[in-house]
Design a protein around this motif. Structure first.
Motif, mmCIF file in Angstrom:
data_model
loop_
_atom_site.group_PDB
_atom_site.id
_atom_site.type_symbol
_atom_site.label_atom_id
_atom_site.label_comp_id
_atom_site.label_asym_id
_atom_site.label_seq_id
_atom_site.Cartn_x
_atom_site.Cartn_y
_atom_site.Cartn_z
ATOM 1 N N THR A 1 38.808 27.740 22.471
ATOM 2 C CA THR A 1 38.948 28.356 21.152
ATOM 3 C C THR A 1 37.918 29.457 20.943
ATOM 4 O O THR A 1 38.237 30.553 20.478
ATOM 5 N N GLY A 2 36.671 29.183 21.285
ATOM 6 C CA GLY A 2 35.629 30.183 21.106
ATOM 7 C C GLY A 2 35.875 31.433 21.926
ATOM 8 O O GLY A 2 35.639 32.558 21.461
ATOM 9 N N CYS A 3 36.370 31.267 23.150
ATOM 10 C CA CYS A 3 36.644 32.421 24.013
ATOM 11 C C CYS A 3 37.927 33.130 23.586
ATOM 12 O O CYS A 3 37.996 34.362 23.602
ATOM 13 N N GLN A 4 38.938 32.365 23.208
ATOM 14 C CA GLN A 4 40.210 32.963 22.786
ATOM 15 C C GLN A 4 40.021 33.847 21.559
ATOM 16 O O GLN A 4 40.637 34.908 21.443
ATOM 17 N N GLN A 5 39.157 33.421 20.649
ATOM 18 C CA GLN A 5 38.905 34.197 19.434
ATOM 19 C C GLN A 5 37.849 35.285 19.633
ATOM 20 O O GLN A 5 37.443 35.944 18.675
ATOM 21 N N ARG A 6 37.432 35.473 20.885
ATOM 22 C CA ARG A 6 36.492 36.539 21.260
ATOM 23 C C ARG A 6 35.142 36.414 20.558
ATOM 24 O O ARG A 6 34.465 37.404 20.300
ATOM 25 N N ARG A 7 34.738 35.167 20.287
ATOM 26 C CA ARG A 7 33.424 34.952 19.681
ATOM 27 C C ARG A 7 32.334 34.855 20.744
ATOM 28 O O ARG A 7 31.148 35.012 20.454
ATOM 29 N N THR A 8 32.752 34.557 21.978
ATOM 30 C CA THR A 8 31.836 34.518 23.104
ATOM 31 C C THR A 8 32.662 34.684 24.367
ATOM 32 O O THR A 8 33.876 34.877 24.300
#
Length: 314
Positions: A166-173
């Motif tokens: 989720t964090g990578c998919q939403q481009r937060r990290t």
């Protein structure tokens, strides 16, 4: 914002969403004045050592401040709570996670929180350098540290993988940032699982269903696909394929529940027709089938690859 000429108490209440440590209030007003505000009902005593400069129900911001103040000196938001405050959507909102230095003792006030306050889970760490923290109200760990902690503290392996995806998919990290942070956390729980998950994310997997599919290919010794492959459809729109084997011109789409909606279904059929017209093959599997009956999916996928010319190594 406090009015011009506001005092230290007004600014402190503003910065902490109206939540104060009892010691802060006593230092600025005196013990008698604080007691009078509580007894008159103008302020609330939330738990031992924490006050609300008001008498309403706690807002989300106020709940966060209660969590760090009740946990004591050095406490910061962490895990899923810190990640959510940094903008990662779709994570569990409760309980609230707080990280404190390992030497701190648990506060007995955690067992006596008010009814409008969610549970607070306090975790301890011996590794919390300034580089792992970012500014916020309250302070919190960085997104990379927060997601790794959340994965380590998750209730299940699937939840841990979902948090990272989720964090990578939403481009937060990125997977790279998570790996760099992981190198600084030698005792991270679920280290092997997290490493495999980051490898799959680096390969293009952006959802739990895609992570499950990559794991399926690995388990049944099928060639790994390219994930989230970019293509332009017949109308000129950019699309991303869930999985694609360029050598054998085989596509696989992994459909979540929303694909049953008639609007998505019609669009899916159009894209599927475009793929067939272009001369490629396509297989489609519901995400639930990938998880519940992986052998059945693997059998069909193997048959599709062999029909397209793939020959397994003997």
């Amino acid at each position: 914002m406090p009015a011009e000429g506001a005092g230290e108490l007004d600014w402190l209440a503003f910065e902490q969403a109206g939540v104060l440590a009892t010691g802060q209030a006593v230092r600025l007003l005196g013990r008698g004045a604080v007691r009078g505000l509580i007894e008159s009902g103008r302020w609330r005593s939330l738990c031992r050592g924490v006050l609300l400069a008001g008498n309403g129900r706690l807002t989300r911001d106020q709940q966060l401040w209660v969590a760090v103040l009740v946990a004591g000196k050095g406490a910061v938001l962490a895990g899923a709570t810190a990640a959510a405050e940094a903008g990662v959507r779709g994570l569990r909102q409760e309980p609230l996670y707080v990280l404190v230095p390992a030497a701190r003792h648990a506060s007995t006030a955690l067992r006596r929180l008010p009814l409008d306050m969610p549970g607070v889970l306090v975790r301890r760490t011996t590794i919390l350098p300034e580089s792992h923290l970012q500014l916020g109200r309250p302070r919190r760990t960085t997104i990379a540290r927060a997601l790794l902690d959340a994965a380590g503290w998750a209730r299940t392996d699937d939840e841990a993988r979902t948090v990272l995806a989720t964090g990578c998919q939403q481009r937060r990290t990125t997977a790279r940032e998570l790996r760099e942070m992981m190198a600084e956390l030698p005792k991270l729980h679920r280290r092997s699982l997290i490493t495999r998950t980051l490898d799959d994310i680096s390969g293009g997997a952006e959802a739990l269903s895609e992570l499950d599919f990559v794991a399926l290919c690995r388990r049944f010794r099928l060639p790994p696909p390219d994930l989230q492959k970019r293509r332009v459809d017949a109308s000129g729109r950019v699309r991303y394929l869930d999985a694609y084997w360029r050598r054998w011109r085989l596509h696989v789409e992994i459909d979540g529940a929303h694909h049953m909606d008639v609007r998505y279904w019609e669009a899916d059929l159009r894209r599927q027709n475009d793929i067939w017209i272009a001369g490629d093959r396509i297989l489609r599997f519901p995400a639930s089938l990938v998880r519940s009956r992986p052998a059945e999916v693997a059998d069909q996928l193997r048959a599709g690859l062999e029909a397209a010319g793939w020959r397994p190594d003997r």
